[in-house]
Design a protein around this motif. Sequence first.
Motif, PDB file in Angstrom:
ATOM      1  N   GLU A   1     -80.227 -50.230  -0.841  1.00 21.76           N
ATOM      2  CA  GLU A   1     -79.469 -51.346   1.222  1.00 21.76           C
ATOM      3  C   GLU A   1     -79.533 -52.143  -0.026  1.00 21.76           C
ATOM      4  N   GLU A   2     -78.538 -53.527   0.837  1.00 17.32           N
ATOM      5  CA  GLU A   2     -78.459 -54.477   0.394  1.00 17.32           C
ATOM      6  C   GLU A   2     -78.695 -55.740  -0.263  1.00 17.32           C
ATOM      7  N   HIS A   3     -80.100 -55.969   0.486  1.00 18.58           N
ATOM      8  CA  HIS A   3     -80.438 -56.923   0.438  1.00 18.58           C
ATOM      9  C   HIS A   3     -81.601 -57.588   1.196  1.00 18.58           C
TER      10      HIS A   3
ATOM     11  N   ARG B   1     -79.689 -44.886   2.539  1.00 18.33           N
ATOM     12  CA  ARG B   1     -79.151 -46.296   2.361  1.00 18.33           C
ATOM     13  C   ARG B   1     -79.039 -47.173   3.380  1.00 18.33           C
TER      14      ARG B   1
ATOM     15  N   LEU C   1     -77.618 -56.260  -4.083  1.00 23.43           N
ATOM     16  CA  LEU C   1     -77.276 -57.686  -4.086  1.00 23.43           C
ATOM     17  C   LEU C   1     -78.528 -58.591  -5.006  1.00 23.43           C
TER      18      LEU C   1
ATOM     19  N   SER D   1     -71.598 -44.876  -6.093  1.00 23.16           N
ATOM     20  CA  SER D   1     -70.517 -44.242  -5.763  1.00 23.16           C
ATOM     21  C   SER D   1     -71.465 -43.196  -4.916  1.00 23.16           C
TER      22      SER D   1
ATOM     23  N   MET E   1     -65.587 -52.131   0.329  1.00 24.63           N
ATOM     24  CA  MET E   1     -67.064 -50.973   0.103  1.00 24.63           C
ATOM     25  C   MET E   1     -67.949 -51.380   0.294  1.00 24.63           C
ATOM     26  N   SER E   2     -69.642 -51.263   1.198  1.00 25.51           N
ATOM     27  CA  SER E   2     -70.545 -51.707   0.838  1.00 25.51           C
ATOM     28  C   SER E   2     -71.139 -51.920  -0.258  1.00 25.51           C
ATOM     29  N   ALA E   3     -72.020 -53.038  -0.177  1.00 25.94           N
ATOM     30  CA  ALA E   3     -72.757 -53.284  -1.987  1.00 25.94           C
ATOM     31  C   ALA E   3     -73.596 -52.124  -2.533  1.00 25.94           C
ATOM     32  N   SER E   4     -74.706 -51.013  -1.202  1.00 22.14           N
ATOM     33  CA  SER E   4     -75.299 -50.268  -1.743  1.00 22.14           C
ATOM     34  C   SER E   4     -74.035 -49.221  -2.391  1.00 22.14           C
ATOM     35  N   GLU E   5     -72.553 -48.536  -1.788  1.00 24.42           N
ATOM     36  CA  GLU E   5     -72.089 -47.728  -2.606  1.00 24.42           C
ATOM     37  C   GLU E   5     -70.959 -48.469  -3.818  1.00 24.42           C
ATOM     38  N   ASP E   6     -71.277 -50.066  -3.653  1.00 20.09           N
ATOM     39  CA  ASP E   6     -70.817 -50.537  -5.423  1.00 20.09           C
ATOM     40  C   ASP E   6     -71.555 -50.286  -6.291  1.00 20.09           C
TER      41      ASP E   6
END
Length: 146
Positions: A36-38, A145, A72, A9, A1-6
């Motif tokens: 997004e993640e970062h 995302r 993140l 969901s 699972m990506s950070a974005s889905e984490d």
Amino acid sequence: MSASEDFLSLTEEKEVVAAIGQAERNTSGEIRVHIEEHTEKPPLERAQEVFFQLEMEHTKQRNGVLFYIAALDHSFVILGDVGIDQVVPKDFWDKTKDLVLRHFKEGENKAGLITGILEAGEQLKLYFPYDAATDVDELSNEISRG
Ligand code: CA
Ligand code: CA
């Protein structure tokens, strides 16, 4: 699972998209969420970049609002377009932002977004009322995302 889905969901996402639809029945303002993640950039600068990548300036009254999240980094920005900045007080988004962050700190990401989105709709209503006869969904309610 990506950070974005984490962070949110795909099931939770549906409820957030529904909240955007609900908020947009209070105001002609158009709300979008980008997760997004970062980012290496300062969050506000990155949010501005995403705003234009999503072509969010393409509203008649320039009243698009972006909820930007870098999961993140624990970064969160609410960015309104120039049409909003011209008419609201300087601290306009502070209350909404605090509300969202309180939920995020408790790990309640979905609740934070929904609360913030509905609050944004309420806040914008005063300056940009909804008109059922003429309203167009100018910007997609889908979450973006990165
Ligand atoms: Ca609309
Ligand atoms: Ca919309």
